[in-house]
Each structure stands twice: as C-alpha cells, then as structure tokens.
Design an enzyme around this catalytic site. Structure first.
Site: not given
Ligand code: EPU
Length: 342
Positions: A168, A242, A338
């Site tokens: 990012r 995010s 972010e």
């Molecule tokens: N989780 C929770 N509760 C929640 C949300 C997430 O427990 O409310 C846990 C999930 O179960 C999982 C982990 O956190 O174990 C990661 O969650 P997720 O796979 O949804 O991805 P993220 O890390 O929350 C990142 C990016 C997203 C991208 C997704 C998929 C960042 C800041 N965000 O989200 O990017 O779509 O991975 O690759 O790196 C964005 O930047 O705007 C964005 C949406």
C-alpha cells in the site's frame, strides 16, 4: 489564464469521493493530459496553489474543504501497445475506471489483472498505493508509467524499481514523488497465464464452483462474488475500502500476543516480521457493526468504515480514532489509516 483551462470555483466534491463527504474545493480543473498540467505550471496564480490530484476519490477522507486546486484526472483511452519477454503490454490513461480497464483486458483474452477486479478508483491511482487484493499487487503486473513532473515540467517514465512499490505504498506517497502526476500506466500481462489462487478464500471459491482449471474471466468472476459478499458497494453506501493497513509487528511482539490471544490472525513475512489482520483486531475489540453518529463499522468486514448517511469527514475520523485507541490498548498495535486525510 491559459485558454485550455476551464477553472471552476467552489466545486462540490460529494460525488467525487466514494465516502460521499460533502466537502468543497476552492478551485477545480479537469485534466485530460500533459498540456493542461503544463498550463497550470506556467500560470503564476495556479502554480502557487496547494494541489490535490484526484482520481476516483476512493482512497480519500475529506475532513474539511480543500482550500486549493483540485486536479481531477480525466484522461481516457486504453490499448495493447506491444509484447516484450513473453508479456503483453497494455496501456491505459490515468482517468480510466479501474474495473472497466480490468474487464477490457479480460475481454481481450488477457489474464493478470483478474484478482484486482472490482477495486474502486482509477488506473492512475493504482500505482500510488500499489493496490492489491487476493494475492496480487499492482507491482506484480506493472511495466511502467508516464508522469508529468510539476517541478521541472518534464515528462518522466518510471519503471517498477523507480516507483519503489511496497505494501500500500510507493514513491508517490513520499516527498520525492509529490510533484509527479501520473498520466498513463502500462501493465505487463503474461502471454502464458496461470491463475493465482494462493489466497485461501479464492482457492476455496474455485473448488466450490468446480473450476479445476479456471480461465482469467472465471477467476475475475469469483473475485467479484467474494467482494460483493464482504465489501460495501460505494454506489450504495459511502466508504473507502479498508480504512486501516494491516499492521506489521516484530516476531517477538506477535509471539507475546499469541500467548495471550491464541486465535490471532498473523502471516509471517520474509524478514521475520508478522503481518496482523487489522479487521480481526477491530472485530475482537467489539467494533464490528457499531457506529458513532453517522459513521459506522461495516457489519460484514470490520476493516471498512462507512458513511451511514450524511456523515462529515470529522465524524469518520473520530470513529477511526476511537478504534485506534481500543486496538492500541488491547494489542499494543497502532493502526495506520489507509486513505489520505485532507
Ligand atoms: N477478519 C475478521 N473480522 C473482520 C474482518 C476480517 O476476523 O471483520 C479476519 C478474517 O477472517 C481473515 C483476516 O481477518 O482471517 C483477513 O481478512 P480478509 O481476508 O477479509 O482481508 P483483509 O486483510 O481484511 C485485505 C486488504 C483488502 C483486500 C483483501 C483481500 C488491506 C488493508 N486490505 O483485507 O483490500 O481486498 O485483503 O486481499 O490490506 C482495500 O485495500 O481497500 C481492500 C479492500
């Protein structure tokens, strides 16, 4: 003023930011290409104003009106420009809608961008924060970009190394890159494509759909379905994706947290550090689905803050600060926003 420029004063920005914050810009210009940027640079008044380069407005939080000049990047066009080392080079102008561009490449039979389907924003914004999702980042498919240097008035071509991509992050978020305005971006897409299903949820979706050998378009469809399930559509509910980056902590910090919180979600990084899931941390602090005034935490993904209707940027910022304080107190981790705060 230069005849090419149509300057607008007191421009409403509510429909130009996906959070739907009702801020205004003192001055506003639509920019189709380098000619207009050169005209801004040559204008004694305009060149002195604070500048904000705006793409799709999907990574911004306006906490006040912008007392300067908004440059709204509107250049359109996309084309296949050649082949190099087994890669097909595809170029798009900065103002092209990102998802529209992804669809265009898939329709040409080209794979590589499918994991980045449905990300809000424009092509020009993709390299700024090295957008990434489902195991692919912009840097993985990037070839080069053209930028106009507001300091020197020169056109510059930057390759991936010059962009200094990181999670990012890129040179454009740092002082050395602040004068560079991205005009077009060229992507290098593999002629011999393989799906990237390293992200567990995406691999599972492919299995569930019975797709042993999915095509790029099929993978794009799976990504769209996952996003629609978990993330709010900015056309319906204001948000900037995010709201926080996933924090990186030392291996020791992570081990201490694991002793206390065995379910902690963490991913080891090549340098021994650990990336934590900000959404999990926020969720565990009980914030999912909660709100403060008209700013809320999205019930299906705690990492996304939403405008429940009529929120000010300051209201969203207050909610973000309350979340940061709770996560800091419980886990000793400072979540970094972010979106760019204006
Ligand atoms: N989780 C929770 N509760 C929640 C949300 C997430 O427990 O409310 C846990 C999930 O179960 C999982 C982990 O956190 O174990 C990661 O969650 P997720 O796979 O949804 O991805 P993220 O890390 O929350 C990142 C990016 C997203 C991208 C997704 C998929 C960042 C800041 N965000 O989200 O990017 O779509 O991975 O690759 O790196 C964005 O930047 O705007 C964005 C949406």
């Amino acid at each position: 003023m230069h005849p090419e420029l149509t300057l607008v004063h007191d421009q409403p920005l509510v429909s130009l930011n996906t959070f739907r914050i009702p801020a205004r810009a003192r001055h506003y210009l639509r920019i189709a290409g380098a000619g207009e940027l050169a005209a801004v640079r040559a204008d004694p008044q305009l060149s002195r104003l604070p500048r904000l380069v705006l793409g799709g407005g999907s990574n911004l939080l306006f906490t006040r009106d912008f007392d300067g000049l908004v440059l709204h990047m509107a250049g359109q066009g996309r084309e296949i420009v050649g082949e190099q080392d087994g890669k097909v080079l595809v170029r798009a102008q900065a103002g092209e809608n990102w998802h529209g561009f992804v669809r265009y490449t898939l329709e040409q039979g080209l794979g590589g961008l499918e994991n980045l389907s449905l990300i809000p924003g424009t092509v020009g914004a993709a390299p700024i924060q090295n957008v990434g999702a489902y195991g692919t980042e912009t840097k993985d498919v990037f070839h080069s970009l053209t930028a106009y240097d507001m300091a020197s008035g020169e056109l510059r071509t930057l390759d991936g190394a010059a962009c200094r991509f990181a999670y990012r992050d890129s040179i454009f978020k740092h002082p050395e890159g602040r004068e560079l305005v991205v005009l077009d971006v060229t992507f290098a897409l593999p002629a011999a494509w393989q799906p990237n299903l390293r992200y567990a949820e995406l691999a599972q979706a492919a299995r569930d759909a019975g797709l042993a050998h999915p095509s790029p378009r099929e993978v794009g469809g799976l990504v769209e379905a996952i996003r629609r399930r978990k993330l709010p559509d900015p056309a319906e509910i204001g948000n900037a994706g995010s709201f926080f980056k996933n924090p990186v902590v030392t291996g020791e910090h992570c081990a201490r947290l694991l002793a206390q919180f065995p379910n902690l979600v963490h991913h080891a990084q090549p340098d021994g550090s650990e990336k934590l899931a900000a959404g999990w941390l926020i969720d565990q602090c009980g914030w999912k689905g909660r709100s403060m005034g008209a700013a809320g935490v999205y019930p299906k993904q705690a990492l996304v803050l939403v405008n429940l209707g009529g929120a000010s940027g300051a209201e969203v910022a207050r909610l973000a600060a309350a979340i940061q304080a709770d996560v800091q107190a419980r886990y000793g981790v400072l979540l970094e926003p972010e979106p760019v705060f204006i």
